[in-house]
Design a protein around this motif. Structure first.
Motif, PDB file in Angstrom:
ATOM      1  N   UNK A 167      43.662  10.192  23.246  1.00 59.13           N
ATOM      2  CA  UNK A 167      42.561   9.430  22.680  1.00 59.13           C
ATOM      3  C   UNK A 167      41.651   8.890  23.764  1.00 59.13           C
ATOM      4  N   UNK A 168      42.247   8.460  24.882  1.00 62.06           N
ATOM      5  CA  UNK A 168      41.424   7.944  25.979  1.00 62.06           C
ATOM      6  C   UNK A 168      40.531   9.041  26.554  1.00 62.06           C
ATOM      7  N   UNK A 169      41.069  10.241  26.681  1.00 60.43           N
ATOM      8  CA  UNK A 169      40.270  11.351  27.208  1.00 60.43           C
ATOM      9  C   UNK A 169      39.087  11.647  26.289  1.00 60.43           C
ATOM     10  N   UNK A 170      39.329  11.685  24.982  1.00 60.15           N
ATOM     11  CA  UNK A 170      38.250  11.915  24.024  1.00 60.15           C
ATOM     12  C   UNK A 170      37.227  10.781  24.072  1.00 60.15           C
ATOM     13  N   UNK A 171      37.738   9.555  24.133  1.00 60.44           N
ATOM     14  CA  UNK A 171      36.872   8.371  24.183  1.00 60.44           C
ATOM     15  C   UNK A 171      35.988   8.400  25.429  1.00 60.44           C
ATOM     16  N   UNK A 172      36.582   8.727  26.564  1.00 57.97           N
ATOM     17  CA  UNK A 172      35.810   8.718  27.807  1.00 57.97           C
ATOM     18  C   UNK A 172      34.802   9.862  27.848  1.00 57.97           C
ATOM     19  N   UNK A 173      35.156  11.014  27.280  1.00 59.13           N
ATOM     20  CA  UNK A 173      34.189  12.110  27.209  1.00 59.13           C
ATOM     21  C   UNK A 173      32.969  11.674  26.395  1.00 59.13           C
ATOM     22  N   UNK A 174      33.223  11.030  25.262  1.00 52.41           N
ATOM     23  CA  UNK A 174      32.123  10.587  24.404  1.00 52.41           C
ATOM     24  C   UNK A 174      31.281   9.502  25.077  1.00 52.41           C
ATOM     25  N   UNK A 175      31.952   8.483  25.628  1.00 49.47           N
ATOM     26  CA  UNK A 175      31.203   7.341  26.162  1.00 49.47           C
ATOM     27  C   UNK A 175      30.484   7.649  27.469  1.00 49.47           C
ATOM     28  N   UNK A 176      31.065   8.551  28.280  1.00 51.24           N
ATOM     29  CA  UNK A 176      30.441   8.821  29.584  1.00 51.24           C
ATOM     30  C   UNK A 176      29.567  10.079  29.598  1.00 51.24           C
ATOM     31  N   UNK A 177      29.752  10.986  28.628  1.00 49.84           N
ATOM     32  CA  UNK A 177      28.958  12.211  28.607  1.00 49.84           C
ATOM     33  C   UNK A 177      27.956  12.240  27.448  1.00 49.84           C
ATOM     34  N   UNK A 178      28.417  11.896  26.260  1.00 52.59           N
ATOM     35  CA  UNK A 178      27.569  12.029  25.072  1.00 52.59           C
ATOM     36  C   UNK A 178      26.669  10.813  24.888  1.00 52.59           C
ATOM     37  N   UNK A 179      27.272   9.626  24.913  1.00 53.13           N
ATOM     38  CA  UNK A 179      26.514   8.398  24.630  1.00 53.13           C
ATOM     39  C   UNK A 179      25.310   8.208  25.560  1.00 53.13           C
ATOM     40  N   UNK A 180      25.444   8.365  26.890  1.00 57.43           N
ATOM     41  CA  UNK A 180      24.271   8.175  27.744  1.00 57.43           C
ATOM     42  C   UNK A 180      23.123   9.141  27.443  1.00 57.43           C
ATOM     43  N   UNK A 181      23.456  10.369  27.050  1.00 60.05           N
ATOM     44  CA  UNK A 181      22.396  11.340  26.751  1.00 60.05           C
ATOM     45  C   UNK A 181      21.634  10.964  25.490  1.00 60.05           C
ATOM     46  N   UNK A 182      22.372  10.653  24.419  1.00 58.65           N
ATOM     47  CA  UNK A 182      21.701  10.294  23.164  1.00 58.65           C
ATOM     48  C   UNK A 182      21.009   8.946  23.297  1.00 58.65           C
ATOM     49  N   UNK A 183      21.725   7.963  23.834  1.00 54.33           N
ATOM     50  CA  UNK A 183      21.141   6.641  24.003  1.00 54.33           C
ATOM     51  C   UNK A 183      19.932   6.658  24.913  1.00 54.33           C
ATOM     52  N   UNK A 184      20.033   7.390  26.004  1.00 47.07           N
ATOM     53  CA  UNK A 184      18.909   7.484  26.934  1.00 47.07           C
ATOM     54  C   UNK A 184      17.706   8.168  26.324  1.00 47.07           C
TER      55      UNK A 184
END
Length: 238
Positions: A167-184
């Protein structure tokens, strides 16, 4: 850590960051969390409601989501909501007015580390996703403790890191790879959405944060894990 590393204080940079992303903050916040943050806030409100508070202080209120829930679900309480960011408070004022809660929620610009309230002047205090943005965590928590009446509570909602490895690996992939791109892309400030997950990574683990709360003057400190450890509710008593 700071959002931009411009040489200004963390407090100044955080204020500027939230002023900049305020117009799209709610859209991004609820979309990127799949609105699970709403459920977490309701858990906070239920805990606060058991205290039967007459006056609640909501620090780092942002766009006012938690303050609004507190006022709606605890109708006997007055809510004082404080935030550093003028931009976030402007959004909060519109939302409060639209819901007919202007007489129940007092929105003020203020600094968590230098609150303008008297000692022991509120029955409960809350912070949702804001303590990790305090310039001085110990000072901010000590100020919360100062303002709460004996027998009152602080209830803090904050992101955490799941302990389960998968779960941590999935969470970190989302928060560090996906979230910055969409949020940015949508906010036009990618650095803000790189800072937000990175600040979760830097924030003390639950056990350490409970020790910091105790050092600030809270007793019977405990944590409740939410959604497999993605967030925590921290409770302390005065």
């Amino acid at each position: 850590m700071k959002p931009y590393n411009t040489g200004k204080s963390k407090k100044e940079e955080v204020r500027a960051m939230f002023d900049g992303i305020a117009p799209r903050y709610d859209l991004l916040n609820h979309t990127l969390s799949a609105s699970i943050d709403r459920l977490w806030r309701r858990r906070v409100v239920r805990i606060v409601g058991r205290c039967r508070p007459g006056r609640i202080l909501d620090v780092a209120t942002g766009t006012g989501d938690l303050a609004i829930e507190l006022a709606r679900r605890i109708p006997e309480a007055e809510v004082l909501a404080v935030d550093l960011s003028v931009g976030m408070l402007a959004v909060a004022r519109r939302k409060v007015a639209q819901r007919g809660l202007s007489g129940r929620i007092d929105l003020e610009q203020g600094d968590a580390e230098h609150l303008f309230l008297a000692d022991a002047s509120v029955d409960a205090a809350t912070v949702a996703f804001g303590v990790r943005n305090f310039g001085d965590l110990d000072r901010g928590l000590a100020e919360l403790a100062r303002t709460i009446k004996p027998g009152g509570k602080v209830v803090i909602l904050e992101f955490s890191r799941p302990r389960n490895r998968v779960l941590r690996a999935l969470y970190e992939f989302y928060t560090f790879r996906v979230l910055p791109r969409i949020g940015g892309l949508l906010s036009r400030d990618r650095r803000a959405y790189e800072y937000l997950p990175a600040s979760v990574e830097e924030f003390p683990a639950p056990e350490e944060f409970l020790r910091i709360m105790a050092r600030a003057g809270f007793a019977n400190c405990r944590a409740r894990s939410l959604s497999c450890g993605i967030a925590q509710i921290y409770i302390g008593e005065r």
